[in-house]
Scaffold this active site. Structure first.
Site, short mmCIF file in Angstrom:
data_model
loop_
_atom_site.label_atom_id
_atom_site.label_comp_id
_atom_site.label_asym_id
_atom_site.label_seq_id
_atom_site.Cartn_x
_atom_site.Cartn_y
_atom_site.Cartn_z
CB ALA A 46 -3.67 -12.20 3.78
N GLY A 85 -3.73 -0.22 8.97
CA GLY A 85 -4.09 -1.62 8.80
C GLY A 85 -5.12 -2.07 9.81
CB CYS A 138 3.62 -10.99 4.60
SG CYS A 138 2.57 -12.19 5.44
#
Length: 332
Positions: free
Chosen positions: A18, A224, A100
């Protein structure tokens, strides 16, 4: 690795993050070697689909195939509708977020909080898979906490529901991003299930990627945080996996070109005011391993226009290339 009809090559995936994996960053990572780039999380509540943020997150025009869109929520019917909506707006793979760890997500029982309710997970997966004709994938953690590593049970539910690939971050929710990722749980899932498994967590080098693939038997790795400020990591990993050889690091001129291209893309996509603001974190990530990073950020973060941001960035890299001490122009 295949997800439905889509061949994922090379088997290195950009993780959904995000506020990070927006369209400009996805395009950049794909250009630099990512086999798949998953979008940042989009909300399943239709009341917010027409906000500026949601419209930007749902913009996939010109993206290389396959386009993978991550959705998040807690209600099976709402998630199914969100999957249909996104598939109708360009998504070729729907990814469900159950990994998440953010408090604001978990407090509404979304993200990794769902791992505490396996029955609800089953209802969500069945509803979303039935709602769309495109492949559905799932991202999870190893469990809620060290005493509840139930990822293998969720993997079984996922495979039974028709999920076509599973990404597993090697941490529990309560770890957030602290400590070290563990891969034994991922290896167990891979040994027990027949769907593709993607290993995620602390994959920050070509050598670590190869090690994790050996230890887990996973079909691919997901990168990531290590891609922040270092998007060329995808080609480095892909090359090492294919040849066993390390690529030389990018030259200063290449890094300069990549960053300036990224800045221009951010300014064009978001508009000047928002683009300048969003670009600041990327500038910091690109310079994070340099000793003058703090001074660079202190000046560049004061830039209010796209032109100022570009000029300061050019001056910074030109000084590094020429071996001069970094002295940046003042900003009003």
């Amino acid at each position: 690795m295949r997800i439905g009809l889509h061949s994922i090559q090379p088997r290195v995936v950009l993780a959904p993050m995000a506020g990070v994996t927006d369209k400009p960053f996805r395009l950049l990572c794909k250009r630099l070697g990512a086999g798949l780039a998953v979008s940042e999380m989009t909300i399943s509540d239709p009341r917010f689909w027409n906000t500026r943020k949601s419209l930007q997150r749902m913009d996939h025009a010109g993206e290389p195939e396959p386009v993978s869109v991550q959705i998040a929520g807690t209600d099976p019917r709402q998630l199914a509708e969100a999957a249909r909506y996104n598939a109708g707006h360009g998504a070729q793979i729907i990814d469900l977020n159950m990994g998440c760890p953010a408090k604001k997500v978990c407090n509404v029982w979304a993200g990794s909080a769902l791992m505490r309710d396996e029955a609800l997970i089953g209802r969500i997966l069945e509803a979303v898979v039935a709602a769309v004709d495109v492949p559905v994938t799932l991202k999870i953690r190893t469990g809620w906490d060290a005493g509840n590593r139930n990822a293998p049970a969720i993997a079984r539910i996922a495979e039974s529901a028709g999920i076509q690939a599973l990404a597993v971050h090697g941490r529990t929710r309560d770890q957030h991003y602290t400590g070290q990722a563990e891969y034994a749980t991922i290896a167990r899932i891979k040994s027990e299930r027949g769907i593709p498994v993607i290993a995620n967590g602390d994959i920050d080098s070509p050598q670590r990627a190869a090690q994790v693939l050996r230890e887990t038997g996973a079909d691919a790795v997901m990168v990531g945080r290590a891609a922040q400020g270092r998007p060329w990591i995808f080609r480095e990993i892909a090359h090492f996996l294919a040849t066993g050889e390390e690529l030389p690091p990018p030259s200063l001129d290449e890094v300069r070109g990549i960053l300036l291209d990224h800045l221009h893309a951010l300014h064009a996509f978001y508009g000047e005011e928002q683009g300048v603001r969003i670009a600041r974190k990327h500038l910091g990530w690109y310079a994070k391993d340099r000793p003058e990073n703090a001074a660079f950020r202190a000046v560049v973060n004061r830039a209010q226009t796209a032109g100022e941001q570009v000029v300061l960035t050019e001056a910074y890299f030109d000084a590094l290339r020429d071996g001069a001490s970094v002295s940046l122009p003042a900003v009003a």
